[in-house]
Design a protein around this motif. Structure first.
Motif, PDB file in Angstrom:
ATOM      1  N   ALA A 141       0.833  -1.124  -0.061  1.00 37.53           N
ATOM      2  CA  ALA A 141      -0.002   0.101  -0.028  1.00 37.53           C
ATOM      3  C   ALA A 141       0.699   1.264  -0.042  1.00 37.53           C
ATOM      4  CB  ALA A 141      -0.840   0.183   1.086  1.00 37.53           C
ATOM      5  N   MET A 142       1.902   1.188   0.617  1.00 39.14           N
ATOM      6  CA  MET A 142       2.801   2.422   0.841  1.00 39.14           C
ATOM      7  C   MET A 142       3.485   2.527  -0.381  1.00 39.14           C
ATOM      8  SD  MET A 142       4.171   2.983   4.752  1.00 39.14           S
ATOM      9  CE  MET A 142       5.233   1.344   4.740  1.00 39.14           C
ATOM     10  N   GLY A 143       3.996   1.456  -1.123  1.00 39.21           N
ATOM     11  CA  GLY A 143       4.499   1.619  -2.514  1.00 39.21           C
ATOM     12  C   GLY A 143       3.836   2.298  -3.671  1.00 39.21           C
ATOM     13  N   ASP A 144       2.472   2.165  -3.431  1.00 34.52           N
ATOM     14  CA  ASP A 144       1.532   2.606  -4.494  1.00 34.52           C
ATOM     15  C   ASP A 144       1.073   3.989  -4.287  1.00 34.52           C
ATOM     16  OD1 ASP A 144       1.358   0.204  -5.253  1.00 34.52           O
ATOM     17  OD2 ASP A 144      -0.490  -0.336  -4.473  1.00 34.52           O
ATOM     18  N   LEU A 145       1.571   4.637  -3.189  1.00 32.60           N
ATOM     19  CA  LEU A 145       0.937   5.797  -2.615  1.00 32.60           C
ATOM     20  C   LEU A 145       1.414   7.095  -3.635  1.00 32.60           C
ATOM     21  CD1 LEU A 145      -0.946   6.774  -0.535  1.00 32.60           C
ATOM     22  CD2 LEU A 145       0.826   7.139   1.043  1.00 32.60           C
ATOM     23  N   GLY A 146       0.519   7.814  -3.909  1.00 31.62           N
ATOM     24  CA  GLY A 146       0.763   8.940  -4.865  1.00 31.62           C
ATOM     25  C   GLY A 146       1.156  10.237  -3.881  1.00 31.62           C
ATOM     26  N   PRO A 147       1.263  11.496  -4.460  1.00 30.61           N
ATOM     27  CA  PRO A 147       1.688  12.370  -3.646  1.00 30.61           C
ATOM     28  C   PRO A 147       0.651  13.244  -2.685  1.00 30.61           C
ATOM     29  CG  PRO A 147       1.197  13.158  -5.907  1.00 30.61           C
ATOM     30  CD  PRO A 147       1.320  11.627  -5.894  1.00 30.61           C
ATOM     31  N   ALA A 148       0.902  13.711  -1.605  1.00 31.81           N
ATOM     32  CA  ALA A 148      -0.013  13.825  -0.707  1.00 31.81           C
ATOM     33  C   ALA A 148      -1.077  15.375  -1.364  1.00 31.81           C
ATOM     34  CB  ALA A 148       0.675  14.318   0.479  1.00 31.81           C
ATOM     35  N   ALA A 149      -1.980  15.462  -0.936  1.00 31.34           N
ATOM     36  CA  ALA A 149      -2.837  16.535  -1.295  1.00 31.34           C
ATOM     37  C   ALA A 149      -2.479  17.692  -0.664  1.00 31.34           C
ATOM     38  CB  ALA A 149      -4.402  16.303  -1.012  1.00 31.34           C
ATOM     39  N   ILE A 150      -1.731  17.843   0.327  1.00 33.71           N
ATOM     40  CA  ILE A 150      -1.456  19.029   1.284  1.00 33.71           C
ATOM     41  C   ILE A 150      -0.012  18.956   1.567  1.00 33.71           C
ATOM     42  CG2 ILE A 150      -1.972  20.378   3.349  1.00 33.71           C
ATOM     43  CD1 ILE A 150      -4.676  19.517   3.254  1.00 33.71           C
ATOM     44  N   ASP A 151       0.830  19.818   1.056  1.00 32.36           N
ATOM     45  CA  ASP A 151       2.093  20.109   1.849  1.00 32.36           C
ATOM     46  C   ASP A 151       2.188  21.208   2.703  1.00 32.36           C
ATOM     47  OD1 ASP A 151       4.759  20.292   1.816  1.00 32.36           O
ATOM     48  OD2 ASP A 151       5.193  20.330  -0.386  1.00 32.36           O
ATOM     49  N   LEU A 152       2.472  20.917   3.939  1.00 30.58           N
ATOM     50  CA  LEU A 152       2.685  21.974   4.950  1.00 30.58           C
ATOM     51  C   LEU A 152       3.943  22.859   4.911  1.00 30.58           C
ATOM     52  CD1 LEU A 152       0.880  20.436   7.689  1.00 30.58           C
ATOM     53  CD2 LEU A 152       0.048  21.917   6.410  1.00 30.58           C
ATOM     54  N   ARG A 153       4.782  22.271   4.185  1.00 29.42           N
ATOM     55  CA  ARG A 153       6.233  23.079   4.074  1.00 29.42           C
ATOM     56  C   ARG A 153       6.146  24.511   3.855  1.00 29.42           C
ATOM     57  NH1 ARG A 153       9.104  17.694   1.522  1.00 29.42           N
ATOM     58  NH2 ARG A 153       6.993  17.730   0.569  1.00 29.42           N
ATOM     59  N   PRO A 154       5.501  24.978   2.623  1.00 25.70           N
ATOM     60  CA  PRO A 154       5.372  26.239   2.300  1.00 25.70           C
ATOM     61  C   PRO A 154       4.720  27.017   3.569  1.00 25.70           C
ATOM     62  CG  PRO A 154       4.359  24.790   0.403  1.00 25.70           C
ATOM     63  CD  PRO A 154       4.770  23.891   1.618  1.00 25.70           C
ATOM     64  N   SER A 155       3.649  26.800   4.122  1.00 23.96           N
ATOM     65  CA  SER A 155       3.116  27.244   4.961  1.00 23.96           C
ATOM     66  C   SER A 155       3.952  27.606   6.358  1.00 23.96           C
ATOM     67  CB  SER A 155       1.572  26.847   5.595  1.00 23.96           C
ATOM     68  OG  SER A 155       1.687  25.630   5.697  1.00 23.96           O
ATOM     69  N   VAL A 156       4.795  26.482   6.601  1.00 24.89           N
ATOM     70  CA  VAL A 156       5.790  26.622   7.700  1.00 24.89           C
ATOM     71  C   VAL A 156       6.837  27.595   7.441  1.00 24.89           C
ATOM     72  CG1 VAL A 156       7.537  25.637   9.149  1.00 24.89           C
ATOM     73  CG2 VAL A 156       5.457  24.262   8.614  1.00 24.89           C
ATOM     74  N   ALA A 157       7.387  27.538   6.219  1.00 21.41           N
ATOM     75  CA  ALA A 157       8.267  28.606   5.810  1.00 21.41           C
ATOM     76  C   ALA A 157       7.740  29.910   5.956  1.00 21.41           C
ATOM     77  CB  ALA A 157       8.721  28.209   4.385  1.00 21.41           C
ATOM     78  N   ALA A 158       6.494  30.206   5.380  1.00 26.53           N
ATOM     79  CA  ALA A 158       6.052  31.506   5.195  1.00 26.53           C
ATOM     80  C   ALA A 158       5.756  32.084   6.475  1.00 26.53           C
ATOM     81  CB  ALA A 158       4.572  31.391   4.497  1.00 26.53           C
ATOM     82  N   ASN A 159       5.171  31.288   7.629  1.00 23.01           N
ATOM     83  CA  ASN A 159       4.983  31.788   8.896  1.00 23.01           C
ATOM     84  C   ASN A 159       6.227  31.771   9.826  1.00 23.01           C
ATOM     85  OD1 ASN A 159       1.970  32.472   8.771  1.00 23.01           O
ATOM     86  ND2 ASN A 159       1.977  30.284   8.091  1.00 23.01           N
ATOM     87  N   LEU A 160       7.465  31.432   9.357  1.00 26.08           N
ATOM     88  CA  LEU A 160       8.624  31.144  10.215  1.00 26.08           C
ATOM     89  C   LEU A 160       8.997  32.410  10.747  1.00 26.08           C
ATOM     90  CD1 LEU A 160      10.427  28.782  11.134  1.00 26.08           C
ATOM     91  CD2 LEU A 160      11.988  29.224   9.390  1.00 26.08           C
ATOM     92  N   ALA A 161       8.954  33.574   9.953  1.00 24.53           N
ATOM     93  CA  ALA A 161       9.211  34.768  10.545  1.00 24.53           C
ATOM     94  C   ALA A 161       8.368  35.269  11.771  1.00 24.53           C
ATOM     95  CB  ALA A 161       9.183  35.914   9.662  1.00 24.53           C
ATOM     96  N   ALA A 162       7.303  34.844  11.809  1.00 27.01           N
ATOM     97  CA  ALA A 162       6.235  35.354  12.749  1.00 27.01           C
ATOM     98  C   ALA A 162       6.387  34.461  13.958  1.00 27.01           C
ATOM     99  CB  ALA A 162       4.934  35.506  12.133  1.00 27.01           C
ATOM    100  N   SER A 163       7.215  33.233  13.792  1.00 30.64           N
ATOM    101  CA  SER A 163       6.939  32.303  14.885  1.00 30.64           C
ATOM    102  C   SER A 163       7.866  32.572  15.857  1.00 30.64           C
ATOM    103  CB  SER A 163       7.455  30.689  14.266  1.00 30.64           C
ATOM    104  OG  SER A 163       8.695  30.727  14.165  1.00 30.64           O
TER     105      SER A 163
END
Lengths: 478, 100, 218
Positions: free
Chosen positions: C20-42
């Motif tokens: 099942a893990m081998g067949d998995l496509g890309p995830a719908a949501i990627d939190l990396r950009p929003s972490v990066a975008a809010n890092l300055a305010a954190s």
């Protein structure tokens, strides 16, 4: 502005710490004061929900999926209300009860505070990973309470309970990991539109793992092996807390996931929990009928009563089924708290813990036996109790969909409950020469009676609860 | 196959081994070790599967740090109970069944 | 029989999960950009620390509660003295421990400070502090702990209380743990400092309260 959701979590954490700072055995007063405020907060939350719909709180102001959200819909507020309603009388009971048990009482209040904070946080969380942390908070607090100050038997029960609860939350955690891998988020509202009937296999496996783990934590037959020794061996107020509330927390979470993100996938296995539930009713009742010790009888009755909660799953798309399930959670929560409280009084008074030894107790402790009997009425499902209302709704929903077998299981369970309840009452009302009965503080008896009366009288006020349950989560999905 | 996915595969295997260990091993210390193996497996899946495109994701990393602390707490409580159990009974295995 | 069933089920589970893990496509949501975008305010520069103590700080708050709870559980279970006698210690070992302990305290402070911009932080710092206490105990320089007195109780729960108090006070800002961006860094440092001490004591306590040898009340 006071947001009751947040304070329902912060307040018990605060009084738990405060009780720890006060020192071993102390902290009952701040705990009871805090619990009284919590009850008001829960009522305020329920009133607010009826007026203006579901509530939400973005912790840290970030909002999901980056942050963690709290969410309060009808289901979660109903569970919060049940928790606060049951805990307050139990805390007053515990304060008197533990006066004579120094070793068990040393850390009761801080442990209970963390347990209740964990329960409230669990009912409010809208984030799968955060729910894992709250599950562990509840589980470890419950194990600590079972083990506190105990001898070899209690420690054995606690260890068995600990491994069961850790195995359950471990399976749940792997499920969360797979969900994050598949979708990149663990926020329940964010997941709702993403999980469809064509979800990848990983999501199905995740759902299976989470369901299995939570069923283990709810002690659904055949995963019930850990419950009777743990609930039957702990001090009476602890048994009451665990049976009335802790097992309901993982049941709530199953329901939350089943109706929420996993709704598109859940239909095909709906009969599995129902079959196990029916088996639990028969096996638990049978064991209760055979039990030698009174607290084991009450603990096996919990195994049976938990079975009813799972009968609703094949009926779930209809609204009546959810209402029946939550009404049963209320009925059993209040009645079982009352029963363990009454059992605690009986054991204190007679100085022994077998059903046999209760002979003649009714003459000495009429109030306690009355409480036990009232709670029994709720467990049997006789009118006008909340248990009657729950069974009525369950049977109605089952017959409406032609699943008469569920109705049969529910009715048979009521009859079996009558057998084990009357076993205790008959013994107590025997005109036997009364043995050595020690005096018991009246407060203990009154609290048992209060809880038992609530479980019966709730049946008359079921409409308000049903109305509350009808409040959907933000965004329309329930 | 990316390294993230290899970690996730290893995690799945560790988890299954850990569960089998908790179910099958009677010696309490070894059972606690098996529980830790199971937890580590779940953590590896959490981080590995999220990074299957080989770009680090801080959110599951932070979750795993939280999970590790929770696992430490659970292990400590388990050890405390086992120690007490050993002190009371002199045994390192739970009895087969309780009476009653 | 049980052994075969469990091992078989585990193997089947591994196979199913790997497939099942081998067949998995890309995830719908990627939190990396929003972490990066809010890092300055954190308020911190390291993304993992930002998630731990700002974006998902509520998880961390409950996690500390779990740790404190485990300690309470151990205290509640109680412990009995078995054999009190500890063998004589190698003086060389004791001398090394005496040298190591203050160095470990310095390492802990460095780890706490470094957490803002690189791997590190309160938990790591607390763990090093706890390790130094365990080291001193094992070399016979520090007795095991019994039931904690009031000062130690404050130390054990103080970090959690500071965290909880900050979280609650920020409700005035409109949300639990909603740091004002201008003060986020300072508040996180305050929380982390409190946590370092309490976590050090709790982790040390998990060891020292269980320890057997004859120590006085602490």
């Amino acid at each position: 502005m006071i947001d009751p959701m947040v304070w329902l979590i912060v307040l018990p954490l605060a009084w738990a710490c405060f009780a720890f700072l006060l020192g071993p055995g102390r902290g009952a007063r701040p705990a009871i004061a805090g619990l009284a405020v919590q009850l008001l907060l829960a009522l305020q939350l329920a009133a607010g929900l009826n007026d203006s719909g579901a509530g939400a709180h973005a912790i840290g102001g970030w909002g999901a999926p980056l942050g963690i959200d709290l969410a309060a819909d009808g289901l979660s507020v109903a569970m919060l209300l049940l928790t606060q309603v049951v805990v307050l009388p139990l805390a007053i009971y515990a304060r008197t009860y533990f006066a004579s048990y120094a070793a068990e009482a040393r850390y009761f209040w801080p442990l209970a505070g963390f347990l209740i904070a964990g329960l409230n946080a669990l009912f409010l969380s809208a984030d799968l990973f955060n729910l894992y942390v709250t599950l562990e908070l509840v589980g470890l607090a419950a194990v600590g309470l079972v083990a506190a100050g105990g001898g070899a038997k209690q420690i054995t029960a606690a260890l068995r309970y600990l491994f069961a609860t850790l195995l359950g939350s471990g399976a749940y955690l792997l499920g969360v990991a797979l969900i994050y891998g598949a979708y990149g988020t663990v926020s329940i509202p964010t997941l709702l539109p993403l999980v469809t009937a064509e979800a990848p296999d990983v999501v199905r496996l995740a759902g299976g793992l989470m369901l299995a783990g939570l069923m283990l934590k709810t002690a659904l037959f055949p995963f019930h092996f850990w419950l009777p020794p743990a609930h039957g061996g702990a001090p009476a107020p602890v048994s009451a807390l665990l049976s009335a509330l802790v097992v309901k927390a993982s049941f709530y979470l199953i329901l939350r996931l089943w109706l929420g993100p996993f709704a598109p996938l859940a239909g095909i296995i709906a009969w599995l929990p129902a079959l196990l539930g029916a088996a639990a009713i028969f096996w638990g009742s049978y064991q209760a009928i055979c039990a030698r010790r009174i607290k084991m009888l009450v603990a096996y009755s919990t195994v049976a009563q938990l079975g009813y909660l799972f009968l609703i799953f094949p009926l779930l798309p209809t609204e009546g089924a959810l209402q029946a399930g939550i009404m049963q959670a209320y009925a059993h929560g209040l009645a079982k708290a009352a029963m363990f409280a009454a059992a605690g009084v009986l054991i204190e008074a007679t100085g022994q813990d077998t059903v046999e030894g209760l002979a003649g107790a009714a003459q000495q402790l009429p109030l306690t036996l009355f409480a036990f009997g009232l709670a029994g009425i709720t467990l049997m499902g006789l009118p006008p109790s909340a248990g009657f209302l729950a069974k009525w709704q369950l049977i109605e929903a089952a017959l409406a969909q032609g699943h008469w077998i569920i109705a049969v299981a529910a009715l048979a369970g009521g009859l079996l409950a009558a057998v084990y309840v009357f076993r205790v009452l008959r013994q107590a009302f025997l005109l036997a020469p009364v043995g050595d009965v020690r005096p018991v503080p009246r407060m203990l008896e009154w609290m048992a009676l209060l809880l038992a009366a609530a479980s019966v009288l709730l049946g008359l006020r079921g409409v308000e609860l049903m109305q509350l349950l009808g409040v959907p989560a933000m965004g329309g999905a329930s | 196959m990316t390294s993230g996915l290899i970690f996730a595969f290893a995690g799945a295997a560790l988890f299954a081994m850990g569960v089998a260990g908790v179910l099958l091993i009677d010696h309490l210390l070894r059972r606690i070790l098996a529980f830790n193996l199971m937890g580590s497996g779940a953590f590896l899946v959490l981080v590995g599967l999220a990074q299957r495109s080989d770009a680090a994701d801080p959110v599951p990393q932070a979750m795993v740090l939280t999970g590790i602390v929770v696992a430490v707490a659970a292990t400590a409580l388990a050890l405390g109970l086992v120690r007490r159990f050993h002190g009371l009974t002199g045994k390192m295995e739970l009895p087969v069944a309780d009476d009653d | 029989m049980k052994r075969i069933a469990v091992v078989g089920a585990a193997l089947a589970f591994i196979v199913a999960l790997l497939a099942a893990m081998g067949d998995l496509g890309p995830a719908a949501i990627d939190l990396r950009p929003s972490v990066a975008a809010n890092l300055a305010a954190s308020g911190v520069e390291h993304p993992v620390t930002a998630v731990l103590l700002n974006f998902r700080a509520y998880d961390t708050l409950l996690e500390i509660a779990v740790l404190l709870l485990a300690l309470l559980g151990i205290l509640a279970v109680g412990n009995q003295r078995e054999s009190g006698a500890v063998g004589p210690m190698d003086p060389l070992l004791q001398m090394l421990a005496r040298i190591a302990a203050p160095l470990m305290a310095i390492v802990a402070i460095y780890l706490l400070w470094a957490g803002a911009f690189r791997p590190g932080g309160a938990f790591q710092a607390g763990a090093v502090l706890a390790a130094s206490a365990v080291l001193l105990h094992l070399t016979g320089l520090m007795p095991g702990w019994r039931q904690p007195r009031v000062r130690l109780r404050w130390g054990l729960s103080g970090g959690f209380l500071v965290f909880l108090a900050v979280a609650a006070v920020l409700l005035i800002e409109g949300g639990l743990l909603r740091y004002p961006p201008a003060h986020a860094g300072a508040l996180i440092l305050l929380i982390e400092s409190g946590l370092t001490i309490s976590l050090g004591l709790i982790l040390a306590g998990l060891f020292l309260f269980l320890s057997d040898d004859d120590g006085g009340e602490s």
